[in-house]
Design a protein around this motif. Structure first.
Motif, mmCIF file in Angstrom:
data_model
loop_
_atom_site.group_PDB
_atom_site.id
_atom_site.type_symbol
_atom_site.label_atom_id
_atom_site.label_comp_id
_atom_site.label_asym_id
_atom_site.label_seq_id
_atom_site.Cartn_x
_atom_site.Cartn_y
_atom_site.Cartn_z
ATOM 1 N N ASP A 34 0.815 -1.222 0.000
ATOM 2 C CA ASP A 34 0.000 0.000 0.000
ATOM 3 C C ASP A 34 0.845 1.268 0.000
ATOM 4 O O ASP A 34 0.341 2.357 0.251
ATOM 5 C CB ASP A 34 -0.941 0.004 1.208
ATOM 6 C CG ASP A 34 -0.194 -0.049 2.538
ATOM 7 O OD1 ASP A 34 1.058 0.023 2.527
ATOM 8 O OD2 ASP A 34 -0.857 -0.181 3.588
ATOM 9 N N LYS A 35 2.153 1.123 -0.247
ATOM 10 C CA LYS A 35 3.114 2.224 -0.359
ATOM 11 C C LYS A 35 3.484 2.860 0.984
ATOM 12 O O LYS A 35 4.221 3.850 1.006
ATOM 13 C CB LYS A 35 2.598 3.317 -1.314
ATOM 14 C CG LYS A 35 2.339 2.816 -2.737
ATOM 15 C CD LYS A 35 3.566 2.138 -3.320
ATOM 16 C CE LYS A 35 3.313 1.596 -4.719
ATOM 17 N NZ LYS A 35 4.482 0.863 -5.259
ATOM 18 N N THR A 36 2.980 2.312 2.088
ATOM 19 C CA THR A 36 3.465 2.769 3.389
ATOM 20 C C THR A 36 4.836 2.148 3.624
ATOM 21 O O THR A 36 5.222 1.184 2.950
ATOM 22 C CB THR A 36 2.507 2.369 4.521
ATOM 23 O OG1 THR A 36 2.363 0.933 4.528
ATOM 24 C CG2 THR A 36 1.134 3.008 4.329
ATOM 25 N N THR A 37 5.573 2.691 4.564
ATOM 26 C CA THR A 37 6.931 2.208 4.821
ATOM 27 C C THR A 37 7.045 1.621 6.227
ATOM 28 O O THR A 37 6.214 1.890 7.097
ATOM 29 C CB THR A 37 7.957 3.344 4.669
ATOM 30 O OG1 THR A 37 7.653 4.368 5.615
ATOM 31 C CG2 THR A 37 7.918 3.912 3.266
ATOM 32 N N PHE A 38 8.066 0.821 6.407
ATOM 33 C CA PHE A 38 8.363 0.292 7.737
ATOM 34 C C PHE A 38 9.876 0.126 7.859
ATOM 35 O O PHE A 38 10.597 0.031 6.862
ATOM 36 C CB PHE A 38 7.657 -1.053 7.989
ATOM 37 C CG PHE A 38 8.130 -2.175 7.110
ATOM 38 C CD1 PHE A 38 9.126 -3.046 7.530
ATOM 39 C CD2 PHE A 38 7.562 -2.386 5.858
ATOM 40 C CE1 PHE A 38 9.555 -4.097 6.724
ATOM 41 C CE2 PHE A 38 7.984 -3.427 5.049
ATOM 42 C CZ PHE A 38 8.982 -4.287 5.490
ATOM 43 N N THR A 39 10.340 0.127 9.101
ATOM 44 C CA THR A 39 11.770 -0.034 9.360
ATOM 45 C C THR A 39 12.086 -1.512 9.498
ATOM 46 O O THR A 39 11.408 -2.236 10.228
ATOM 47 C CB THR A 39 12.184 0.704 10.644
ATOM 48 O OG1 THR A 39 11.790 2.079 10.534
ATOM 49 C CG2 THR A 39 13.687 0.624 10.860
ATOM 50 N N ALA A 40 13.112 -1.956 8.794
ATOM 51 C CA ALA A 40 13.475 -3.378 8.798
ATOM 52 C C ALA A 40 14.933 -3.543 9.182
ATOM 53 O O ALA A 40 15.780 -2.702 8.850
ATOM 54 C CB ALA A 40 13.218 -3.993 7.426
ATOM 55 N N LEU A 41 15.206 -4.626 9.900
ATOM 56 C CA LEU A 41 16.578 -5.043 10.169
ATOM 57 C C LEU A 41 16.879 -6.155 9.175
ATOM 58 O O LEU A 41 16.169 -7.161 9.130
ATOM 59 C CB LEU A 41 16.711 -5.549 11.601
ATOM 60 C CG LEU A 41 18.127 -5.880 12.077
ATOM 61 C CD1 LEU A 41 18.970 -4.609 12.126
ATOM 62 C CD2 LEU A 41 18.089 -6.541 13.444
#
Length: 562
Positions: free
Chosen positions: A292-299
């Motif tokens: 949905d084009k939202t972002t999230f922080t990933a390790l």
């Protein structure tokens, strides 16, 4: 003598009737075919050996033994042996002192078996010759005479396992001419094939089980795991990887990995020579796009995959969504900062309050020597009011730093929320819209302090809408499980949300709104939200805020339920 040394097609011995030998040969060929048929589709070694024993025991005429090399490859172990009668078997075990299944034949001690295994020869020998090699003279003689081995011959031929001799097949009968050697070798070949197929089948089953285990581990992993080729096209994603990005696994196959990378990650990879030049990276924090084009922080960890020749064939990526963890870290940092500020503010407020007490006391004494209406009296009254307002601010600072002592009691939080909000908005042009269920949990808290906290949040919402509007207040029962991302314990809470219709809070200010004296409003003291935060924290709860420019701000209050 070795059959291979003498040549194929050896003639019948003196006195042997050719017709009988031919008949015996046909019987052996038919028996071999019967054993071969019995070996078909046997699933494991035990089934193969069991079929051999069953067929030889059932023949009543032939004795068959399968001896396999031990791990040291210097000894043969009897895997199966069909002795024609239980009496023979019992006598042999009594003489050797071991059960046949535990008896070992040393290749160094037995030249006959040594030739079969180490020189891959097929031998046609008397059984008594073998007995003579394995036992001392008197015992060997007793065994051969008692069991009739002096009249029996045996054919010994190698059993082949993966291209090398892995054991010996022995077939024994009272009459066993060398003409039977090819048939016995064929039968040994059938047994070799059956044993090797069973072994391969077991190994394959073990390998399949390991693959299933690994596959289940990968599929059930909470971390996202993906493989892409050298063109960065995804060739495999597990359920977690797809779920984190908001896709189904099938939707992601064939996608470019760069489609879910943020511009920052793509630039970082390019700065290191491109994705295909990355050998390995561990624990890199990055930003990914969801469907949905939202972002999230990933390790993310990243490994270059290579084939057996060392040539790159793709990439393995393992990621974990750490958005909640980052949020909790930020909340903890904020709480620690506020605690430090509270200690500082408390010390200042305490000293300032002592000074104000002296000032207010002297003003009161001075007014006692004047009449109301005098110019100096009015001036002192104005100063006295200012000092009292300053004392109110110091009291708020003290509340922020350590809070007043609480008197906890069960309260109807729904009623308290309504009364506090209505009181705060009394006389303003702002309306209040409530959405509070009837079954809201009860809360054990200091009624006055919680009322002040709600009052401060509502006043903050009202000040965010100078042109008027509606403050929406909702309350609900929530249960926070593990990994909820807030700096409070798991359990049941009453969550109260106060949302305004103002312009919203800029992102750069959102982390500072609970700092004492931080305000962007000309008439604000900057203590209302700080005091509310301190009160709620002292009750074992938490306040968080979210906002987007043009969409107002929402404050979420979590209070532990009874």
């Amino acid at each position: 003598m070795s059959y291979d040394e003498k040549g194929k097609g050896g003639a019948a011995g003196p006195g042997q009737d050719q017709d009988k030998l031919n008949t015996e040969l046909i019987n052996i060929i038919q028996f071999s075919e019967k054993v071969a048929t019995a070996l078909c589709r046997k699933m494991d070694r035990a089934e193969v050996l069991g079929a051999v024993e069953k067929e030889f025991t059932g023949s009543g005429k032939y004795t068959g033994s399968v001896l396999l090399l031990a791990e040291d490859r210097d000894n043969l172990e009897i895997a199966v042996s069909s002795v024609s009668s239980s009496d023979k078997k019992g006598f042999l075990e009594k003489m050797t002192g071991n059960s046949l299944s535990k008896y070992k034949i040393s290749l160094d001690k037995s030249k006959i078996y040594g030739k079969v295994v180490r020189e891959a020869q097929t031998l046609h020998v008397k059984v008594s010759d073998i007995i003579d090699e394995l036992y001392p003279g008197p015992i060997a003689k007793l065994i051969s005479v008692t069991l009739g081995y002096e009249k029996e011959v045996t054919i010994l031929t190698p059993i082949w396992v993966r291209g090398s001799v892995g054991g010996v097949f022995a077939m024994t009968a009272p009459v066993l001419a060398e003409l039977a050697v090819p048939s016995v070798k064929n039968l040994a070949a059938y047994i070799s094939f059956a044993l090797e197929s069973a072994s391969q089948r077991v190994e394959q089953e073990k390998a399949d089980a390991e693959i299933r285990k690994l596959s289940a581990a990968v599929e059930q992993s909470i971390d996202g795991i993906a493989i892409c080729d050298m063109e960065c096209a995804l060739t495999y994603v597990n359920n977690a990887f797809a779920g984190i990005h908001g896709y189904s696994p099938d939707e992601m196959i064939g996608m470019k990995a760069t489609d879910i990378y943020s511009e920052e990650q793509t630039k970082n990879a390019a700065g290191r020579g491109g994705l295909n030049e990355l050998q390995r990276c561990w624990g890199e924090e990055t930003t990914h796009y969801r469907k949905d084009k939202t972002t999230f922080t990933a390790l993310m960890s990243f490994t270059l995959l290579k084939d057996k020749n060392g040539n790159p064939i793709g990439h393995l990526a393992v990621i974990r969504d750490i958005t909640e963890r980052k949020t909790m870290e930020e909340e903890l940092k904020k709480a620690q900062k506020l605690e430090s500020l509270g200690i500082l503010a408390g010390g200042i407020a305490h000293n300032f309050n002592n000074i104000l007490t002296v000032v207010v006391g002297n003003i009161s004494l001075a007014k006692m020597n004047m009449r109301a209406g005098e110019e100096a009296y009015e001036t002192l009254s104005t100063a006295e009011k200012a000092c009292l307002r300053a004392r109110g601010l110091t009291q708020q600072l003290l509340t922020f730093s350590k809070g007043d002592s609480t008197i906890a009691e069960p309260i109807d939080i729904a009623v308290l929320i309504r009364d506090s909000a209505v009181s705060a908005l009394n006389g303003s042009g702002v309306k209040c819209d409530f959405s509070i269920p009837d079954d809201l949990y009860s809360v054990s808290a200091d009624k006055g302090q919680i009322s002040q906290a709600i009052n401060n949040l509502v006043i903050n919402a009202e000040q965010a809408m100078p042109e008027g509007g509606t403050v929406r207040i909702t309350a609900e029962n929530v249960e926070l499980g593990q990994g909820h991302g807030l700096p409070i314990s798991s359990g049941k809470y009453v969550k109260t949300t106060v949302k305004d219709q103002g312009e919203g809070i800029p992102k750069e200010n959102l982390a500072k709104i609970f700092d004492p004296f931080f305000t962007t409003r000309p008439k604000g003291s900057g203590l209302g939200l700080s005091v509310a935060f301190a009160i709620v924290k002292k009750h074992g709860g938490h306040i968080s805020a979210e906002s987007a420019l043009g969409d107002g701000a929402a404050f979420h209050v979590y209070l532990p339920a009874m």
